[in-house]
Design a protein around this motif. Structure first.
Motif, short mmCIF file in Angstrom:
data_model
loop_
_atom_site.label_atom_id
_atom_site.label_comp_id
_atom_site.label_asym_id
_atom_site.label_seq_id
_atom_site.Cartn_x
_atom_site.Cartn_y
_atom_site.Cartn_z
N PRO A 118 -4.52 4.58 22.07
CA PRO A 118 -4.56 4.27 20.64
C PRO A 118 -5.65 5.05 19.89
O PRO A 118 -5.46 5.41 18.73
CB PRO A 118 -4.83 2.76 20.59
N ASP A 119 -6.78 5.31 20.56
CA ASP A 119 -7.84 6.09 19.91
C ASP A 119 -7.35 7.52 19.63
O ASP A 119 -7.66 8.09 18.58
CB ASP A 119 -9.08 6.15 20.79
N LEU A 120 -6.61 8.09 20.56
CA LEU A 120 -6.13 9.46 20.39
C LEU A 120 -4.90 9.53 19.48
O LEU A 120 -4.62 10.57 18.89
CB LEU A 120 -5.79 10.07 21.76
N GLN A 121 -4.18 8.43 19.37
CA GLN A 121 -2.98 8.39 18.53
C GLN A 121 -3.31 8.72 17.08
O GLN A 121 -2.55 9.39 16.39
CB GLN A 121 -2.29 7.03 18.63
N THR A 122 -4.46 8.28 16.63
CA THR A 122 -4.88 8.56 15.25
C THR A 122 -4.92 10.06 14.99
O THR A 122 -4.43 10.53 13.95
CB THR A 122 -6.26 7.93 14.98
N GLN A 123 -5.47 10.82 15.92
CA GLN A 123 -5.55 12.27 15.75
C GLN A 123 -4.14 12.87 15.67
O GLN A 123 -3.88 13.75 14.85
CB GLN A 123 -6.32 12.93 16.91
N MET A 124 -3.24 12.41 16.52
CA MET A 124 -1.88 12.95 16.52
C MET A 124 -1.13 12.59 15.24
O MET A 124 -0.37 13.39 14.71
CB MET A 124 -1.10 12.45 17.75
N ASP A 125 -1.36 11.37 14.74
CA ASP A 125 -0.72 10.96 13.49
C ASP A 125 -1.13 11.86 12.35
O ASP A 125 -0.29 12.29 11.54
CB ASP A 125 -1.04 9.50 13.17
N VAL A 126 -2.41 12.16 12.26
CA VAL A 126 -2.90 13.05 11.20
C VAL A 126 -2.37 14.47 11.41
O VAL A 126 -1.88 15.11 10.47
CB VAL A 126 -4.45 13.05 11.13
N PHE A 127 -2.44 14.97 12.64
CA PHE A 127 -2.03 16.34 12.93
C PHE A 127 -0.57 16.59 12.55
O PHE A 127 -0.24 17.64 11.99
CB PHE A 127 -2.25 16.65 14.41
N PHE A 128 0.31 15.64 12.82
CA PHE A 128 1.74 15.84 12.57
C PHE A 128 2.22 15.30 11.22
O PHE A 128 3.41 15.38 10.92
CB PHE A 128 2.58 15.23 13.70
N ASP A 129 1.33 14.77 10.41
CA ASP A 129 1.72 14.24 9.09
C ASP A 129 1.75 15.36 8.07
O ASP A 129 0.71 15.93 7.72
CB ASP A 129 0.72 13.16 8.66
N PRO A 130 2.95 15.70 7.55
CA PRO A 130 3.02 16.79 6.57
C PRO A 130 2.30 16.47 5.27
O PRO A 130 1.93 17.38 4.52
CB PRO A 130 4.52 16.98 6.34
N ALA A 131 2.08 15.19 4.99
CA ALA A 131 1.37 14.80 3.76
C ALA A 131 -0.14 14.80 3.93
O ALA A 131 -0.87 14.75 2.95
CB ALA A 131 1.84 13.41 3.31
N ALA A 132 -0.60 14.89 5.18
CA ALA A 132 -2.05 14.92 5.40
C ALA A 132 -2.60 16.27 4.95
O ALA A 132 -2.08 17.31 5.34
CB ALA A 132 -2.37 14.69 6.88
N PRO A 133 -3.62 16.27 4.12
CA PRO A 133 -4.18 17.54 3.67
C PRO A 133 -4.81 18.31 4.83
O PRO A 133 -5.21 17.73 5.84
CB PRO A 133 -5.23 17.14 2.64
N VAL A 134 -4.88 19.60 4.68
CA VAL A 134 -5.47 20.45 5.71
C VAL A 134 -6.89 20.00 6.04
O VAL A 134 -7.29 20.00 7.20
CB VAL A 134 -5.43 21.94 5.28
N ASP A 135 -7.65 19.57 5.03
CA ASP A 135 -9.01 19.09 5.28
C ASP A 135 -9.04 17.93 6.26
O ASP A 135 -9.97 17.80 7.06
CB ASP A 135 -9.69 18.68 3.97
N ALA A 136 -8.03 17.07 6.23
CA ALA A 136 -7.95 15.95 7.17
C ALA A 136 -7.59 16.44 8.56
O ALA A 136 -8.13 15.97 9.56
CB ALA A 136 -6.92 14.92 6.70
N LYS A 137 -6.70 17.42 8.65
CA LYS A 137 -6.30 17.97 9.95
C LYS A 137 -7.47 18.69 10.62
O LYS A 137 -7.62 18.63 11.83
CB LYS A 137 -5.11 18.91 9.79
N VAL A 138 -8.29 19.35 9.83
CA VAL A 138 -9.46 20.06 10.35
C VAL A 138 -10.37 19.10 11.13
O VAL A 138 -10.96 19.49 12.13
CB VAL A 138 -10.22 20.74 9.19
N THR A 139 -10.43 17.85 10.71
CA THR A 139 -11.35 16.89 11.33
C THR A 139 -10.82 16.29 12.63
O THR A 139 -11.55 15.58 13.31
CB THR A 139 -11.69 15.74 10.36
N VAL A 140 -9.55 16.56 12.99
CA VAL A 140 -9.00 15.96 14.20
C VAL A 140 -8.74 16.99 15.30
O VAL A 140 -8.22 16.65 16.36
CB VAL A 140 -7.72 15.14 13.92
N ILE A 141 -9.10 18.26 15.03
CA ILE A 141 -8.90 19.30 16.05
C ILE A 141 -10.19 20.07 16.29
O ILE A 141 -11.01 20.23 15.39
CB ILE A 141 -7.76 20.29 15.68
#
Length: 162
Positions: free
Chosen positions: A57-80
């Protein structure tokens, strides 16, 4: 070739290379069986195991953000890992996800060391899915999708980290 066709082709190639590793040995003898990692597993999964210091579940959050097309790039930067270096390719990835949505479900997590884990993650799209072994690393008390795994996922959409 349109994006949908590219993703379908990538998923097919992925399924052909990863799914054979999922076959089972029906031999009922008491011998200990060993498995040999597939080439895809060998690329993403470091060897050795320890107790996982993080949960699915802790890692699921990162995957949800990474694959969400509505998540801004700035949010994706913080999970990778190395996110700041990947802003341009993440923008392209968001464009692909808008037309070809993908999801990921983190499953079994295996510890490699105190700051590295692997997680069997089911990546699904409109034309099916496949299990992938992704690596996550802890950086400054935050679990991030490891750079090699990020680049492998981006390559499914014919994007590169170069």
């Amino acid at each position: 070739m349109n994006t949908r066709t590219l993703w379908a082709a990538a998923a097919t190639v992925l399924a052909v290379t990863v799914l054979p590793a999922c076959s089972s040995d029906n031999d009922t003898t008491t011998e200990t069986s060993t498995t040999t990692p597939t080439s895809a597993d060998a690329l993403d999964a470091p060897t050795g195991t320890v107790d996982a210091p993080v949960t699915a579940p802790d890692l699921q959050t990162q995957m949800d953000v990474f694959f969400d097309p509505a998540a801004p790039v700035d949010a994706k930067v913080t999970v990778i890992e190395n996110g700041e270096a990947r802003t341009a390719v993440l923008t392209q990835f968001n464009d692909i996800l808008t037309g070809y949505p993908l999801t990921a479900t983190v499953g079994e997590v295996t510890g490699v060391d105190d700051t590295t884990v692997t997680a069997v993650t089911e990546v699904d799209g409109p034309h099916g899915g496949a299990p992938l072994t992704l690596t996550f690393t802890e950086v400054d008390d935050t679990w991030l999708l490891a750079d090699d795994s990020t680049c492998s996922l981006l390559e499914l959409g014919r994007l590169t980290c170069e």
